[in-house]
Design an enzyme around this catalytic site. Structure first.
Site, PDB file in Angstrom:
ATOM      1  N   TYR A  63     -12.887   4.975 -18.484  1.00 36.79           N
ATOM      2  CA  TYR A  63     -13.548   6.609 -18.630  1.00 36.79           C
ATOM      3  C   TYR A  63     -12.505   7.281 -19.293  1.00 36.79           C
ATOM      4  O   TYR A  63     -12.915   8.153 -19.934  1.00 36.79           O
ATOM      5  CB  TYR A  63     -13.639   6.967 -17.528  1.00 36.79           C
ATOM      6  CG  TYR A  63     -14.632   6.183 -16.664  1.00 36.79           C
ATOM      7  CD1 TYR A  63     -16.178   6.318 -16.958  1.00 36.79           C
ATOM      8  CD2 TYR A  63     -14.352   5.172 -15.534  1.00 36.79           C
ATOM      9  CE1 TYR A  63     -17.216   5.422 -16.361  1.00 36.79           C
ATOM     10  CE2 TYR A  63     -15.290   4.508 -14.644  1.00 36.79           C
ATOM     11  CZ  TYR A  63     -16.696   4.721 -15.301  1.00 36.79           C
ATOM     12  OH  TYR A  63     -17.685   4.110 -14.499  1.00 36.79           O
TER      13      TYR A  63
ATOM     14  N   HIS B  48     -17.147  12.876 -20.694  1.00 40.22           N
ATOM     15  CA  HIS B  48     -17.024  13.288 -19.371  1.00 40.22           C
ATOM     16  C   HIS B  48     -15.774  13.683 -18.933  1.00 40.22           C
ATOM     17  O   HIS B  48     -15.700  14.524 -17.744  1.00 40.22           O
ATOM     18  CB  HIS B  48     -17.735  12.347 -18.260  1.00 40.22           C
ATOM     19  CG  HIS B  48     -18.944  12.766 -17.376  1.00 40.22           C
ATOM     20  ND1 HIS B  48     -19.356  14.130 -17.378  1.00 40.22           N
ATOM     21  CD2 HIS B  48     -19.285  12.248 -16.340  1.00 40.22           C
ATOM     22  CE1 HIS B  48     -20.078  14.178 -16.576  1.00 40.22           C
ATOM     23  NE2 HIS B  48     -20.081  13.314 -15.995  1.00 40.22           N
TER      24      HIS B  48
ATOM     25  N   PHE C 294     -14.317   9.629  -8.076  1.00 36.32           N
ATOM     26  CA  PHE C 294     -15.461   9.471  -9.251  1.00 36.32           C
ATOM     27  C   PHE C 294     -15.961  10.927  -9.240  1.00 36.32           C
ATOM     28  O   PHE C 294     -15.777  11.787  -8.310  1.00 36.32           O
ATOM     29  CB  PHE C 294     -16.639   8.550  -9.005  1.00 36.32           C
ATOM     30  CG  PHE C 294     -16.147   7.151  -9.592  1.00 36.32           C
ATOM     31  CD1 PHE C 294     -16.155   6.810 -10.929  1.00 36.32           C
ATOM     32  CD2 PHE C 294     -15.391   6.387  -8.746  1.00 36.32           C
ATOM     33  CE1 PHE C 294     -15.814   5.713 -11.381  1.00 36.32           C
ATOM     34  CE2 PHE C 294     -15.040   4.961  -8.929  1.00 36.32           C
ATOM     35  CZ  PHE C 294     -14.996   4.704 -10.551  1.00 36.32           C
TER      36      PHE C 294
ATOM     37  N   ASN D   2     -18.786  12.492  -9.151  1.00 36.95           N
ATOM     38  CA  ASN D   2     -19.715  13.106  -8.059  1.00 36.95           C
ATOM     39  C   ASN D   2     -18.936  13.297  -6.663  1.00 36.95           C
ATOM     40  O   ASN D   2     -19.742  13.844  -5.878  1.00 36.95           O
ATOM     41  CB  ASN D   2     -21.114  12.019  -7.829  1.00 36.95           C
ATOM     42  CG  ASN D   2     -20.609  10.872  -7.465  1.00 36.95           C
ATOM     43  OD1 ASN D   2     -19.350  10.418  -7.722  1.00 36.95           O
ATOM     44  ND2 ASN D   2     -21.820  10.292  -6.879  1.00 36.95           N
TER      45      ASN D   2
ATOM     46  N   ASN E 219     -22.622  16.781 -11.934  1.00 38.74           N
ATOM     47  CA  ASN E 219     -22.455  16.319 -10.709  1.00 38.74           C
ATOM     48  C   ASN E 219     -21.093  16.732 -10.155  1.00 38.74           C
ATOM     49  O   ASN E 219     -20.842  16.805  -8.850  1.00 38.74           O
ATOM     50  CB  ASN E 219     -22.606  14.755 -10.685  1.00 38.74           C
ATOM     51  CG  ASN E 219     -23.923  14.422 -10.866  1.00 38.74           C
ATOM     52  OD1 ASN E 219     -24.972  15.158 -10.365  1.00 38.74           O
ATOM     53  ND2 ASN E 219     -24.099  13.008 -11.422  1.00 38.74           N
TER      54      ASN E 219
END
EC number: 3.1.1.29
Length: 194
Positions: A17, A22, A68, A70, A116
């Protein structure tokens, strides 16, 4: 305005990631640490990577959660509670679909825009939205059904350059924020477009 004591860069953990849109908030915090000759170190009690810097005479903690996205609130709340930091002393840097690449805005409070990470932070602070946000534009795919793939995708080189330039400007405006206050920082930041 309260002085900022904690700057958080939202991200998803792991190499898969690291270069995705993000993680734009983490890119900003990583660069902020580097500019102050600090490196982020994993600290399990805060569920993230942390550093401590001096910003214009102010002691500021940096945090990139390793939860993560969220679950970001868990890390932010752990550090805020430990150092007795109030929500309005926190700046959260995050990717923003509603702004194009090359644009960055700052605001206090407001909704979560479906993000989120912001949603979880708000819930951990008893739905108190009154923390500062640094909204780093990443653009929008044009179709809400494509948002997940878009934010978890790597931007093309041309967009990455715009995002990087906006982050550079955000770093300069972070110094202004700490030295001269919120109004002067946003006056400069909001007139910038890479």
């Amino acid at each position: 305005m309260s002085k900022i004591k904690l700057i958080v860069g939202l991200a998803n953990p792991g190499a898969d990631y690291a270069q995705t849109r993000h993680n734009a908030g983490a890119w900003y915090v990583d660069l902020l640490a580097q500019r102050h000759q600090q490196s982020l170190k994993e600290e399990s009690k805060f569920f993230g990577y942390t550093a401590r810097i001096n910003l214009n005479g102010n002691d500021v903690r940096l945090l990139v959660p390793t939860t993560f996205m969220n679950l970001s609130g868990k890390a932010v709340l752990a550090m805020a509670n430990f150092y007795r930091i109030q929500p309005d002393e926190i700046l959260v840097a995050h990717d923003e679909l509603d702004l194009p690449p090359g644009v960055v805005k700052m605001k206090l409070g407001g909704g979560n825009g479906g993000h989120n990470g912001l949603k979880d932070i708000q819930s951990k602070f008893s739905n108190n939205p009154n923390f500062y946000r640094l909204r780093i534009g990443i653009g929008h795919p044009g179709d809400k059904n494509k948002v997940v793939g878009f934010v978890l995708g790597k931007p093309p080189t041309s967009e990455q350059k715009l995002i990087d330039d906006a982050i550079d400007e955000a770093l300069a405006c972070t110094d202004i924020l700490m030295r001269d206050g919120y109004e002067k920082a946003i006056n400069r930041l909001h007139s910038f477009k890479a």
